[in-house]
Design an enzyme around this catalytic site. Structure first.
Site, PDB file in Angstrom:
ATOM      1  CB  CYS A  28      -0.979  -0.024   1.173  1.00 14.33           C
ATOM      2  SG  CYS A  28      -0.202  -0.017   2.807  1.00 14.33           S
ATOM      3  CG  ASN A  31       4.370  -1.772   5.290  1.00 10.41           C
ATOM      4  OD1 ASN A  31       5.454  -2.072   5.766  1.00 10.41           O
ATOM      5  ND2 ASN A  31       3.431  -2.681   5.141  1.00 10.41           N
ATOM      6  CB  CYS A  63      -3.756   1.477   6.957  1.00 10.82           C
ATOM      7  SG  CYS A  63      -3.519   2.936   7.997  1.00 10.82           S
ATOM      8  NE  ARG A  64      -4.498   1.446   1.652  1.00 11.72           N
ATOM      9  CZ  ARG A  64      -4.271   2.226   0.595  1.00 11.72           C
ATOM     10  NH1 ARG A  64      -5.081   2.164  -0.433  1.00 11.72           N
ATOM     11  NH2 ARG A  64      -3.246   3.049   0.577  1.00 11.72           N
ATOM     12  CB  SER A  65       0.288  -3.513   2.687  1.00 14.08           C
ATOM     13  OG  SER A  65       1.106  -2.637   3.415  1.00 14.08           O
ATOM     14  CG  ASP A  77      -5.397   5.656   2.546  1.00 11.55           C
ATOM     15  OD1 ASP A  77      -5.433   5.131   3.670  1.00 11.55           O
ATOM     16  OD2 ASP A  77      -4.558   6.507   2.198  1.00 11.55           O
TER      17      ASP A  77
HETATM   18  P1  4NP Z   1      -1.848   2.725   4.068  1.00  9.98           P
HETATM   19  O1  4NP Z   1      -2.525   4.036   4.661  1.00  9.98           O
HETATM   20  O2  4NP Z   1      -1.250   3.123   2.727  1.00  9.98           O
HETATM   21  O3  4NP Z   1      -2.994   1.784   3.917  1.00  9.98           O
HETATM   22  O4  4NP Z   1      -0.811   2.287   5.067  1.00  9.98           O
HETATM   23  C1  4NP Z   1      -1.874   5.255   4.820  1.00  9.98           C
HETATM   24  C2  4NP Z   1      -0.999   5.424   5.860  1.00  9.98           C
HETATM   25  C3  4NP Z   1      -0.374   6.651   6.056  1.00  9.98           C
HETATM   26  C4  4NP Z   1      -0.638   7.693   5.190  1.00  9.98           C
HETATM   27  C5  4NP Z   1      -1.512   7.516   4.131  1.00  9.98           C
HETATM   28  C6  4NP Z   1      -2.128   6.291   3.950  1.00  9.98           C
HETATM   29  N1  4NP Z   1      -0.008   8.951   5.391  1.00  9.98           N
HETATM   30  O5  4NP Z   1      -0.354   9.904   4.665  1.00  9.98           O
HETATM   31  O6  4NP Z   1       0.838   9.077   6.281  1.00  9.98           O
END
Ligand code: 4NP
Length: 175
Positions: A22, A25, A27-29, A140
């Site tokens: 993602c 790294n 939340c989703r992945s 996201d």
């Molecule tokens: P992820 O979510 O890509 O699913 O881990 C996010 C985590 C952090 C951020 C954006 C999306 N950020 O902007 O810090």
């Protein structure tokens, strides 16, 4: 030895390596990593298949998963030990299947592969493995509420049979 090989089991000798990707790294992945690892184990493939995760961005490198992701996994019985990592170019060749959560992750990965001059045919959108998915992205959940994290977990669960079937087919047919 690279982190990837360390995580790929003793000596990094697993036959098939999956990486979920993602943006951050956190939340989703990581959710996808934990759920898919459990599904792989349920399918009797734990010895042959490793599941890891990373992000296209390095902002959170070294961090644990987001507390909402951790809580969601815990509530649904999926364990996870996590330290966020940024995707590395060398992992295109180290991995057998790279599962992007959304189109932006997919585009970032395929552009990186093109710049590095390596193949990217094993980069796929996770939800392309769910024939019933109404759309192809895992959205996201970072800026939303906890329900978004449960939705992510359900999307991964829904794609997991398709991922396992793909892995079985690859293990059966490839040289
Ligand atoms: P992820 O979510 O890509 O699913 O881990 C996010 C985590 C952090 C951020 C954006 C999306 N950020 O902007 O810090």
């Amino acid at each position: 030895m690279s982190e990837v090989l360390e995580r790929g089991g003793p000596g990094g000798t697993v036959a098939f390596r999956i990486m979920t990707v993602c943006l951050g790294n956190i939340c989703r992945s990581p959710i996808a990593e934990s759920v898919l690892r459990a599904k792989v184990a349920e399918s009797g493939l734990a010895e042959q298949v490793s599941v890891e995760s990373s992000g296209t961005a390095g902002w959170h490198s070294g961090s644990d998963a987001d507390p909402r992701a951790r809580a969601t996994l815990e509530q649904h019985g999926y364990p996870l030990r996590h330290s966020a990592r940024q995707f590395r170019r060398s992992w295109f060749e180290a991995m057998d299947l790279i599962l992007a959560m959304d189109r932006s992750n997919y585009d970032d990965l395929t552009e990186m592969a093109a710049r590095a001059g390596v193949r990217a045919s094993h980069v796929r959108l996770l939800r392309s493995f769910d024939p019933a998915a109404p759309e192809d992205e895992v959205p996201d959940p970072y800026y939303g509420g906890p329900e978004g994290f449960v939705a992510v977990l359900r999307m991964v669960e829904a794609a997991s049979d398709g991922v396992v079937a793909h892995v079985r087919e690859q293990l059966r047919t490839r040289p």
